[in-house]
Write a protein that holds these residues in place. Structure first.
Motif, PDB file in Angstrom:
ATOM      1  N   THR A 190       0.833  -1.195   0.000  1.00 21.67           N
ATOM      2  CA  THR A 190       0.000   0.000   0.000  1.00 21.67           C
ATOM      3  C   THR A 190       0.870   1.248   0.000  1.00 21.67           C
ATOM      4  OG1 THR A 190      -1.659   1.281   1.227  1.00 21.67           O
ATOM      5  CG2 THR A 190      -0.178  -0.113   2.520  1.00 21.67           C
ATOM      6  N   SER A 191       0.343   2.307  -0.593  1.00 20.52           N
ATOM      7  CA  SER A 191       1.028   3.593  -0.543  1.00 20.52           C
ATOM      8  C   SER A 191       0.754   4.330   0.756  1.00 20.52           C
ATOM      9  CB  SER A 191       0.599   4.463  -1.736  1.00 20.52           C
ATOM     10  OG  SER A 191       1.107   3.924  -2.928  1.00 20.52           O
ATOM     11  N   GLY A 192      -0.114   3.746   1.592  1.00 19.56           N
ATOM     12  CA  GLY A 192      -0.315   4.328   2.921  1.00 19.56           C
ATOM     13  C   GLY A 192      -1.721   4.820   3.187  1.00 19.56           C
ATOM     14  N   VAL A 193      -2.726   3.995   2.895  1.00 20.44           N
ATOM     15  CA  VAL A 193      -4.110   4.326   3.234  1.00 20.44           C
ATOM     16  C   VAL A 193      -4.293   3.957   4.706  1.00 20.44           C
ATOM     17  CG1 VAL A 193      -6.542   4.044   2.611  1.00 20.44           C
ATOM     18  CG2 VAL A 193      -4.765   3.786   0.861  1.00 20.44           C
ATOM     19  N   ALA A 195      -2.206 -10.949   6.161  1.00 19.02           N
ATOM     20  CA  ALA A 195      -1.177 -10.924   5.114  1.00 19.02           C
ATOM     21  C   ALA A 195       0.045 -10.139   5.589  1.00 19.02           C
ATOM     22  CB  ALA A 195      -1.736 -10.295   3.840  1.00 19.02           C
ATOM     23  N   MET A 196       1.144 -10.351   4.911  1.00 17.78           N
ATOM     24  CA  MET A 196       2.332  -9.556   5.153  1.00 17.78           C
ATOM     25  C   MET A 196       2.110  -8.159   4.573  1.00 17.78           C
ATOM     26  SD  MET A 196       4.078 -11.854   6.699  1.00 17.78           S
ATOM     27  CE  MET A 196       5.778 -11.256   6.794  1.00 17.78           C
ATOM     28  N   LEU A 197       2.694  -7.152   5.224  1.00 20.85           N
ATOM     29  CA  LEU A 197       2.479  -5.765   4.835  1.00 20.85           C
ATOM     30  C   LEU A 197       3.721  -5.197   4.163  1.00 20.85           C
ATOM     31  CD1 LEU A 197       0.787  -3.107   4.985  1.00 20.85           C
ATOM     32  CD2 LEU A 197       1.858  -2.709   7.228  1.00 20.85           C
ATOM     33  N   ALA A 198       3.507  -4.501   3.054  1.00 24.26           N
ATOM     34  CA  ALA A 198       4.572  -3.741   2.408  1.00 24.26           C
ATOM     35  C   ALA A 198       4.098  -2.303   2.255  1.00 24.26           C
ATOM     36  CB  ALA A 198       4.928  -4.339   1.050  1.00 24.26           C
ATOM     37  N   ILE A 199       5.013  -1.370   2.451  1.00 21.63           N
ATOM     38  CA  ILE A 199       4.702   0.055   2.366  1.00 21.63           C
ATOM     39  C   ILE A 199       5.519   0.681   1.251  1.00 21.63           C
ATOM     40  CG2 ILE A 199       4.772   2.277   3.563  1.00 21.63           C
ATOM     41  CD1 ILE A 199       2.692   0.422   4.717  1.00 21.63           C
ATOM     42  N   SER A 200       4.844   1.317   0.324  1.00 22.46           N
ATOM     43  CA  SER A 200       5.495   2.036  -0.764  1.00 22.46           C
ATOM     44  C   SER A 200       5.902   3.404  -0.221  1.00 22.46           C
ATOM     45  CB  SER A 200       4.514   2.162  -1.935  1.00 22.46           C
ATOM     46  OG  SER A 200       5.127   2.684  -3.070  1.00 22.46           O
TER      47      SER A 200
END
Length: 385
Positions: A223-226, A239-244
């Motif tokens: 996510t881009s950060g919502v 789920a595993m989290l990734a931050i753009s």
């Protein structure tokens, strides 16, 4: 150039010709209820029948009810009259010189997305799945962000991307060992958290042990950060989290990721720290695209270390992937290595992501649908640079 392209118009594998419901996107409970509503199964038999269909659809990958040999012939005929299992149309299939595969998938007239399989990522290979047609975020370094949002993808359309990849890779029935598609990453077109309900249900289907059976620990949502949806994402999907991320201060991130104006870095980091299940065994991945003379200085690396202090994390450094019309250039390799060294010394794993599929515009930030694609001659020119 060593590029292998298969640009043939692949025939649709039974592409839908009607508005019949597609069972591939239904939960187990929804599948049972659909059978009752269509009078295909009695209420007392619906759960059992749904379990049979579930394995045929998600474990064996069938698209033809007639092949479901443990279902009565008259029931199979009734299913074919009321429902479909057809895949969307594969409009174009490309294979990069590095083995990356990209499919352009037409979900409906004018509704197209790209899906990418990357070998040798994760346990064996990762599928980069799209969640929207287009995107609303307008990140300035991202090709996808220049395509306006058309709509969210349905659960069935998200699951179909996995099914199509497994069709092409020959991975039916669901293998327990030596699978080539071992990981799913929601890093394709769109912002997954703006389509969370469909993304979450798709993850439930993909992770089901009697179906596709990819562990939730091998499914990552980027996510881009919502920020308001971070908690619900963790609670609904595990789920595993990734931050753009791509920047360490608000003025720069406001430009690179305009969503930052709504959810600035301080608010984003607070949301990340509260992500359900966050631990050293479940680290957040921070994605950081390396842009020459923009965010690649030693000072930025030190600021990144400070920003992430106390968060179980790893940092993927992503060499910028060129696309026509972009204002950015990729940082040179020595700069990227120096940036990574600062992060490594601070104790953060910071792999430099090897660019994959650049020659077919399948690399990070390069996806776009057919109506927005550039001519093949332009793609070849880009690959030669």
């Amino acid at each position: 150039m060593g590029v292998t392209l298969d640009l043939s118009r692949a025939p649709a594998a039974g592409a839908p010709t009607s508005a019949m419901p597609n069972l591939a996107g239904l939960s187990r409970a929804e599948l049972a209820q659909a059978l009752i509503d269509a009078e295909v199964a009695r209420p007392d038999k619906a759960r059992m029948r749904a379990s049979q269909l579930w394995r045929w659809i998600h474990h064996y990958g069938l698209t033809d009810f007639a092949a479901m040999t443990d279902v009565a012939k008259e029931t199979r005929a009734a299913l074919a009259e009321k429902f479909t299992l057809a895949r969307p149309e594969v409009v174009e299939r490309q294979i990069s010189r590095d083995g990356t595969r990209k499919w352009l998938i037409r979900m409906a007239p004018g509704i197209e997305v790209e899906t990418v399989y990357i070998p040798d990522v994760g346990r064996a290979g990762a599928l980069c799945v799209s969640s929207q047609v287009g995107c609303t975020l307008n990140c300035t370094f991202c090709h996808t962000g220049t395509q306006a949002l058309v709509r969210n993808l349905t659960t069935a359309e998200i699951v179909a991307q996995v099914q199509i990849a497994r069709d092409d890779l020959g991975e039916w029935p669901s293998p327990k060992e030596d699978r080539r598609l071992s990981n799913i990453v929601f890093m394709g077109m769109g912002e997954p958290l703006y389509n969370l309900d469909n993304v979450a249900q798709a993850i439930d289907i993909i992770a089901d042990n009697e179906g596709i059976a990819i562990s939730r620990r091998r499914i990552t949502v980027s996510t881009s950060g919502v920020v308001p949806e971070l908690g619900p994402l963790g609670e609904k999907t595990q789920a595993m989290l990734a931050i753009s991320l791509h920047a360490t201060n608000d003025p720069l991130r406001d430009k690179l990721v305009p969503l930052n104006k709504k959810y600035p870095i301080e608010e984003l980091m607070a949301g990340i720290r509260a992500y359900p299940g966050l631990s050293n065994a479940k680290r957040v991945t921070f994605e950081y695209v390396m842009l020459k003379d923009v965010n690649d200085s030693a000072a930025e690396a030190k600021a990144l270390v400070k920003l992430l202090k106390g968060i179980p994390a790893k940092i993927n450094l992503i060499p910028f992937n060129k696309w026509p019309g972009s204002e950015y250039e990729c940082s040179d390799w020595k700069t990227i290595e120096a940036f990574a060294a600062i992060l490594n010394r601070a104790g953060y794993a910071s792999p430099i992501r090897t660019p994959r599929g650049r020659d077919i515009l399948a690399a990070c930030g390069q996806l776009k649908s057919e109506s927005e694609k550039m001519r093949a001659s332009e793609r070849r020119k880009l690959a030669a640079e």
